[in-house]
Design an enzyme around this catalytic site. Structure first.
Site, PDB file in Angstrom:
ATOM      1  N   SER A  74      16.700  52.105  43.114  1.00  0.00           N
ATOM      2  CA  SER A  74      17.821  53.024  42.985  1.00  0.00           C
ATOM      3  C   SER A  74      18.400  53.083  41.304  1.00  0.00           C
ATOM      4  CB  SER A  74      19.131  52.339  43.626  1.00  0.00           C
ATOM      5  OG  SER A  74      20.150  53.098  43.326  1.00  0.00           O
ATOM      6  N   GLY A 102      25.072  46.684  42.364  1.00  0.00           N
ATOM      7  CA  GLY A 102      25.331  45.181  41.967  1.00  0.00           C
ATOM      8  C   GLY A 102      26.341  44.428  42.831  1.00  0.00           C
ATOM      9  N   HIS A 128      20.368  60.174  48.323  1.00  0.00           N
ATOM     10  CA  HIS A 128      21.374  59.571  49.169  1.00  0.00           C
ATOM     11  C   HIS A 128      22.673  60.285  49.017  1.00  0.00           C
ATOM     12  CE1 HIS A 128      23.603  55.614  50.474  1.00  0.00           C
ATOM     13  NE2 HIS A 128      23.878  56.552  51.095  1.00  0.00           N
ATOM     14  N   HIS A 172      15.042  56.378  44.674  1.00  0.00           N
ATOM     15  CA  HIS A 172      16.310  56.509  45.318  1.00  0.00           C
ATOM     16  C   HIS A 172      17.421  57.009  44.558  1.00  0.00           C
ATOM     17  CE1 HIS A 172      19.244  55.509  48.760  1.00  0.00           C
ATOM     18  NE2 HIS A 172      19.792  55.100  47.893  1.00  0.00           N
ATOM     19  N   ASP A 189      21.245  58.307  44.143  1.00  0.00           N
ATOM     20  CA  ASP A 189      22.725  58.198  44.915  1.00  0.00           C
ATOM     21  C   ASP A 189      23.603  59.014  44.217  1.00  0.00           C
ATOM     22  OD1 ASP A 189      22.406  55.557  46.479  1.00  0.00           O
ATOM     23  OD2 ASP A 189      22.060  54.503  44.523  1.00  0.00           O
TER      24      ASP A 189
HETATM   25  C1  DX5 Z   1      25.533  52.093  46.596  1.00  0.00           C
HETATM   26  C2  DX5 Z   1      24.144  52.904  46.792  1.00  0.00           C
HETATM   27  C3  DX5 Z   1      22.978  51.774  46.204  1.00  0.00           C
HETATM   28  C4  DX5 Z   1      23.169  50.951  45.169  1.00  0.00           C
HETATM   29  C5  DX5 Z   1      22.160  49.795  45.213  1.00  0.00           C
HETATM   30  O1  DX5 Z   1      26.589  52.907  46.956  1.00  0.00           O
HETATM   31  O2  DX5 Z   1      23.899  53.602  47.733  1.00  0.00           O
HETATM   32  O3  DX5 Z   1      21.886  52.720  46.214  1.00  0.00           O
HETATM   33  O4  DX5 Z   1      22.646  51.665  43.917  1.00  0.00           O
HETATM   34  O5  DX5 Z   1      22.426  48.904  44.323  1.00  0.00           O
HETATM   35  P1  DX5 Z   1      22.073  47.225  44.299  1.00  0.00           P
HETATM   36  O6  DX5 Z   1      20.456  47.138  44.590  1.00  0.00           O
HETATM   37  O7  DX5 Z   1      22.227  46.844  42.889  1.00  0.00           O
HETATM   38  O8  DX5 Z   1      22.965  46.712  45.290  1.00  0.00           O
HETATM   39 ZN    ZN Z   2      21.910  54.390  47.994  1.00  0.00          ZN
END
Ligand code: DX5
Ligand code: ZN
Length: 217
Positions: free
Chosen positions: A6, A143, A64, A31, A33
């Site tokens: 991500s 995070g 996403h 990915h 976001d």
């Molecule tokens: C949260 C996002 C995730 C996030 C994951 O809203 O959809 O994709 O960036 O980040 P980590 O792996 O740090 O939890």
């Molecule tokens: Zn995501």
């Protein structure tokens, strides 16, 4: 196992370099976001930015959408180069129509649900999805800590897909690290989003650790 870094955890000021680096480091997807400050309490980027990112890597773009009214923007994200578009069940008036639209425009269709949304809500649509994204944190920020109770949803979904002989990918997003990835995989997931677990430190080693789960005690 599909590993999807991500870029929320990457350096936004040097994204061209970051995209090249994660490709070299062995990522399978990117990915992305997309947040609108309305469906989730944070803002990131939209289709024009993704279009620019598209030129720096050939990895599939797993977009996403954490936005209200995603139907209004699907063409834009496909034009920008999205390969997979995941929408949230909580934002859809007519999930069948939205998923059909994504597919008819040539992208893979993904459906996601928030941690407090019952898995039964997506059951009628699983045969219309290429990907189902299980959120293991409340969407909006990277995070955060993995919500273990969400594993049950993965197990239920795995059963439904196997019973219906569907090859839909179960993707997990939020709090994935070398420990939680193993639990999610055992529950039946096959694609894993990771932000902080990849972008802190050496990307190739981090991706390798996620695949090998070699720090598990
Ligand atoms: C949260 C996002 C995730 C996030 C994951 O809203 O959809 O994709 O960036 O980040 P980590 O792996 O740090 O939890
Ligand atoms: Zn995501």
């Amino acid at each position: 196992m599909i590993i999807a870094p991500s870029i929320l955890a990457a350096d936004f000021a040097h994204m061209a370099k970051e995209l090249c680096e994660i490709e070299k480091a062995g990522a399978d997807w990117v990915h992305l976001d997309v947040m609108d400050g309305h469906f989730v309490p944070n803002l990131t980027f939209g289709a024009p930015v993704i279009k620019k990112y598209r030129t720096y890597t050939s990895l599939p773009f797993d977009v996403h959408l954490m936005i209200s009214n995603p139907d209004d923007y699907i063409e834009d994200f496909i034009d920008a180069g999205a390969d997979i578009i995941t929408v949230h069940i909580e934002t859809l008036k007519n999930p069948k129509q939205t998923l059909g639209k994504i597919r008819s425009l040539g992208a893979k269709a993904g459906l996601s649900l928030n941690p407090d949304t019952n898995i039964e809500k997506i059951k009628p649509y699983i045969n219309l999805c290429d990907v189902i994204l299980i959120m293991t944190v409340n969407p909006g920020f990277g995070g955060q800590s993995f919500m273990y109770e969400q594993l049950e949803k993965i197990k239920i979904l795995r059963k439904w897909l196997d019973t219906e002989k569907l090859s839909t990918i179960i993707e997990v997003d939020g709090g994935i690290n070398h420990k939680t990835i193993q639990l999610a995989e055992q529950a039946g997931a096959t694609a894993f989003v990771a932000g902080s677990a990849i972008f802190n430190g050496n990307y190739a080693n981090n991706i390798k650790s996620l695949r090998n789960k070699d720090f598990i005690k």
